[in-house]
Design an enzyme around this catalytic site. Sequence first.
Site, PDB file in Angstrom:
ATOM      1  N   SER A   1       0.845  -1.270  -0.058  1.00  0.00           N
ATOM      2  CA  SER A   1       0.058   0.165  -0.017  1.00  0.00           C
ATOM      3  C   SER A   1       0.851   1.280   0.050  1.00  0.00           C
ATOM      4  O   SER A   1       1.535   1.498  -0.844  1.00  0.00           O
ATOM      5  CB  SER A   1      -1.125  -0.129   1.153  1.00  0.00           C
ATOM      6  OG  SER A   1      -1.917   1.017   1.066  1.00  0.00           O
TER       7      SER A   1
ATOM      8  N   ASP B   1       3.823  23.919  -2.291  1.00  0.00           N
ATOM      9  CA  ASP B   1       5.026  23.536  -2.695  1.00  0.00           C
ATOM     10  C   ASP B   1       5.668  22.340  -2.215  1.00  0.00           C
ATOM     11  O   ASP B   1       6.958  22.453  -2.125  1.00  0.00           O
ATOM     12  CB  ASP B   1       5.923  24.908  -2.240  1.00  0.00           C
ATOM     13  CG  ASP B   1       5.985  25.094  -0.827  1.00  0.00           C
ATOM     14  OD1 ASP B   1       5.157  24.470  -0.041  1.00  0.00           O
ATOM     15  OD2 ASP B   1       6.970  25.774  -0.542  1.00  0.00           O
TER      16      ASP B   1
ATOM     17  N   HIS C   1      -7.557  -5.137  -0.981  1.00  0.00           N
ATOM     18  CA  HIS C   1      -6.186  -4.515  -0.564  1.00  0.00           C
ATOM     19  C   HIS C   1      -5.427  -5.146   0.430  1.00  0.00           C
ATOM     20  O   HIS C   1      -4.026  -5.053   0.217  1.00  0.00           O
ATOM     21  CB  HIS C   1      -6.685  -2.874  -0.086  1.00  0.00           C
ATOM     22  CG  HIS C   1      -5.770  -2.078   0.146  1.00  0.00           C
ATOM     23  ND1 HIS C   1      -5.012  -1.398  -0.963  1.00  0.00           N
ATOM     24  CD2 HIS C   1      -4.942  -1.569   1.125  1.00  0.00           C
ATOM     25  CE1 HIS C   1      -3.906  -0.752  -0.687  1.00  0.00           C
ATOM     26  NE2 HIS C   1      -3.904  -0.778   0.905  1.00  0.00           N
TER      27      HIS C   1
END
Length: 427
Positions: free
Chosen positions: A142, A354, A407
């Site tokens: 993951s 940023d 998952h």
Amino acid sequence: METATYRIDGHDVHEHVLAVPLDHAGATPGTIELFARELVRDGGAQRPRLVWFQGGPGNRANRPDSVGGWLDRALEEYRVVLLDQRGTGRSTPADRQTLADVGDGAAQAAYLAHFRADAIVADAELLREALGEDRWSVLGQSYGGFVATTYLSRAPHRLREVLITAGLPALTGPADDVYRLTFAQTARRNAEFFARHPVDAATLREVVAHLRGTEELLPTGERLSVQRFLQVGIQLGSSTGFEGVHYLLEAPFVTVGGEKRLRERFLREVGGVVSFAANPLYGVLHETIYAQGPASGGATAWAAQRVRESLPEFSADLEQPLLTGEHIFPWQFTEDPALVPVREAAEILAARADFPALYDPEVLAENTVPVAAAIYHDDLFVPRELSLATAQAIRGLRPLVTNEYQHDGIRADGRHLLDRLLTRLRA
């Protein structure tokens, strides 16, 4: 580096503690501790090392109480290093207690900005050097696969091979792209779940209606809201998740003094799913894993909430609302006591535009490190569409695309899955 060693079940266990810079760029002073637990099977002292990157973000490496599954298979060929990623486990934890000493929200946000995948890779590099390893192998599950992809971008010459399960990230693009796909998959999983357990739809409606009119408190003291209750849907992404939600909903009510109330057991189980007391870093940093400055369109700005608001079927105001998945929302930082103290930091991180890029598409396009990655067709958390695009963008990557797993395939069938990946890697 300091190391303590003990024996367990035919293995030497080495517990390594290493001081690493808070800021690997050197602009911010200070160090933190990095912890890793290394397992070496008897007769395996000369084997190469494999480092495990846990899913998350914000989750410590697993603490095996016995050796089985993928770990047992890995130890047949490797010394296995279970790394506590910075901020987790014994690696200078970052939580509401420790962050209170960092300062106000702005100071906490500046501190936590050093806890992303690029810093985890830099930590791993210092650990590799301290262990005297020229190159090592990587296994990432993951979010651990996101870290592995960052590693391939930044220090591929230090990697022997890379194995990824359910964790190939999009290399570019905004977090919104991820959430549009995960919400769509979550809606499908809701439909599949209620088709299997139609009686649970009526129970869900009854619980939702009750919470709108009655104050019910979780074991941690706060009121359970409808929107927070719906987060139990995160369980739909695991191999046993349908049964987990079904069992949760099988008998939620009790009558006390003639009044209808939610059972204490039910509230405790719901609290165990929706509380971030055990891993607050997950809540604070979750959307930052998609933040890459211009490569991701700037600030994430609570992308999951923004996408949810565009999907009326996910409104918590519906009589029959849909359960949600692996999504973090700003209101959690007012409702969850574990997240309230870091609310300001989370807001600042969500607004930051940023963050540096984590992946280098040009380096990945020229990759020479052997890579194999398991991609799950019905993954609730890491969309296969984006993973497949990344698989094509990494030169030489050998994908294993399957609908056999949810998952948590590495947990459910770890030995077999790792064996298949190793076979594919070396074919």
